[in-house]
Design a protein around this motif. Structure first.
Motif, PDB file in Angstrom:
ATOM      1  N   ASN A 211       0.827  -1.205   0.000  1.00 22.50           N
ATOM      2  CA  ASN A 211       0.000   0.000   0.000  1.00 22.50           C
ATOM      3  C   ASN A 211       0.863   1.258   0.000  1.00 22.50           C
ATOM      4  N   GLN A 212       1.936   1.231   0.786  1.00 21.32           N
ATOM      5  CA  GLN A 212       2.857   2.367   0.819  1.00 21.32           C
ATOM      6  C   GLN A 212       3.535   2.555  -0.536  1.00 21.32           C
ATOM      7  N   GLN A 215       1.082   4.243  -2.877  1.00 24.53           N
ATOM      8  CA  GLN A 215       0.934   5.665  -2.571  1.00 24.53           C
ATOM      9  C   GLN A 215       2.150   6.461  -3.039  1.00 24.53           C
ATOM     10  N   SER A 216       3.327   5.945  -2.786  1.00 23.40           N
ATOM     11  CA  SER A 216       4.546   6.688  -3.146  1.00 23.40           C
ATOM     12  C   SER A 216       4.740   6.771  -4.656  1.00 23.40           C
ATOM     13  N   HIS A 218       2.082   6.886  -6.760  1.00 29.67           N
ATOM     14  CA  HIS A 218       0.867   7.527  -7.294  1.00 29.67           C
ATOM     15  C   HIS A 218       0.055   6.585  -8.190  1.00 29.67           C
ATOM     16  N   ASN A 220      -2.676   2.776  -7.889  1.00 27.89           N
ATOM     17  CA  ASN A 220      -3.692   2.169  -7.047  1.00 27.89           C
ATOM     18  C   ASN A 220      -3.475   0.666  -6.895  1.00 27.89           C
TER      19      ASN A 220
END
Length: 416
Positions: A211-212, A215-216, A218, A220
């Protein structure tokens, strides 16, 4: 006055290119759903979903240049390498993006440590991502270098710039070392590619770092199909239950074990019920994940990591199965107006601590989960504002998990 439908058709048509890693029941179901819903996607969502690649364990790689070989040449639409097209390029009733009848594929079952033989693989090349290079099969035991190369074939496929979304559909494998499925997802996210998976293993074991990573970079990471198959859980919580706080959650999370328990309440022996579940396709030939409670444990861990605040040790979550339950115990419970259910439960103990477990327990007939029969699954959300919300849905079937993946594609299309 302009017709709303005409206005809608005048909008730019977006194309979403998907690549499938693994092609079992879920993959086949997804292709059939996309075929059935091609017109709806175009007219209602201005979206055309195309298959830019498929890779399987035994049938190699299919990319944009040879995808028609996979998807029935007489009907398949040639895949467009353009990201956007205008409505003028489409007919009022668009042809299917892919074929309803799909070939018989085997899913990739490779990990870094388990493949005694190497079948023919068609690998992509860095210089030409859509080109295929045939490798010669042999029956010798794989060396470590060959095993790495087999994984690299899949990683090269994932890196193809045509693929907007990687759909990871290989079977769930739990191992002491990172599995191939984890490496597939990790690699795609590092390349800032969106990922959808129905594979419980990587999410249960490695949700936080994955998940990280998403996010890092950009992009999904979506996994609606991992818990209740096609029944909405994550989207329900994110949208329909937005603003609520979960105190606890409990659910019947495994359709196979629930089917067996339901049959046993009607006097059918455990062995007979299991055999019927296997005949109906609800249970695998090796049903150990289901009847031991391990499958329900994986789903419980996923729910705990995504919905609650606090660390949870994947290896330390207690669970039990249904294989020791007797007809006599079920009959006795029935006399007490109770029934046995295999239930995964999570509680937010403090602001930063949670508890999670899977237990076979007696619950009263009045309990919301007591009425969940057959191969159905259910979850009770215990919220601060709405009290207990129960969602029930089928846990197995031709389109169940495939719809979960399809739903993630719709969610993704809204954010891109």
């Amino acid at each position: 006055m302009n017709d709303p439908k005409s206005l809608q058709h005048s909008k730019e048509i977006r194309t979403l290119n998907i690549a499938l890693v693994g092609m079992g029941t879920v993959g086949k179901g997804l292709l059939e759903i996309l075929t059935q819903k091609a017109t709806w996607l175009l007219t209602e969502r201005n979206l055309q979903i195309g298959v830019s690649g498929i890779i399987t364990r035994n049938n190699g790689v299919f990319n944009a240049e040879n995808i028609e070989e996979v998807l029935a040449p007489s009907q398949a639409v040639k895949f467009s390498q353009k990201k956007h097209t205008s409505a003028a390029e489409h007919t009022a009733t668009p042809p299917p993006t892919i074929l309803a009848q799909t070939p018989k594929y085997n899913s990739i079952t490779t990990t870094l440590h388990t493949q005694p033989t190497r079948p023919e693989i068609h690998s992509t090349t860095a210089a030409n991502p859509t080109a295929t290079v045939a490798e010669t099969p042999h029956n010798e035991e794989l060396t470590a270098q060959e095993q790495r190369s087999e994984l690299d074939d899949v990683l090269d496929f994932i890196a193809n710039p045509l693929h907007d979304v990687i759909i990871e559909l290989t079977p769930t494998i739990i191992a002491k070392t990172p599995t191939a499925a984890f490496r597939h997802i990790e690699h795609a996210l590092k390349l800032s590619k969106n990922v959808i998976t129905a594979n419980k293993g990587p999410i249960a074991e490695h949700y936080d770092p994955l998940n990280q990573l998403a996010q890092s970079n950009h992009c999904n990471l979506l996994f609606e199909a991992t818990v209740l198959s096609g029944t909405p859980v994550f989207n329900l919580h994110k949208y329909a239950l937005a603003g609520t706080k979960l105190h606890a959650l409990e659910g019947v999370l495994n359709g196979t074990s629930n089917f067996i328990l339901d049959k046993m309440t009607h006097g059918v022996s455990y062995r007979e019920a299991l055999k019927e579940a296997q005949t109906l396709g609800y249970a695998e030939s090796d049903p150990s994940y289901d009847i031991s409670g391990k499958d329900a444990m994986l789903k419980t861990v996923i729910l705990a990591k995504t919905f609650f605040t606090g660390a949870i040790d994947f290896a330390a979550v207690p669970y039990e199965g249904i294989d020791k339950l007797t007809l006599a115990a079920i009959k006795s419970a029935h006399a007490e107006h109770t029934c046995y259910k295999l239930i995964g439960r999570i509680e937010q103990k403090t602001e930063t601590t949670i508890s999670a477990q899977v237990v076979l327990k007696k619950i009263p007939f009045s309990h919301p989960l007591a009425s969940v029969t057959g191969n159905f699954n259910a979850i009770n959300f215990e919220t601060d504002l709405l009290g207990t919300i129960t969602v029930v849905g089928k846990g197995a079937g031709k389109f169940t998990a495939a719809y979960g993946v399809f739903n993630d594609l719709l969610t993704l299309s809204k954010t891109n």
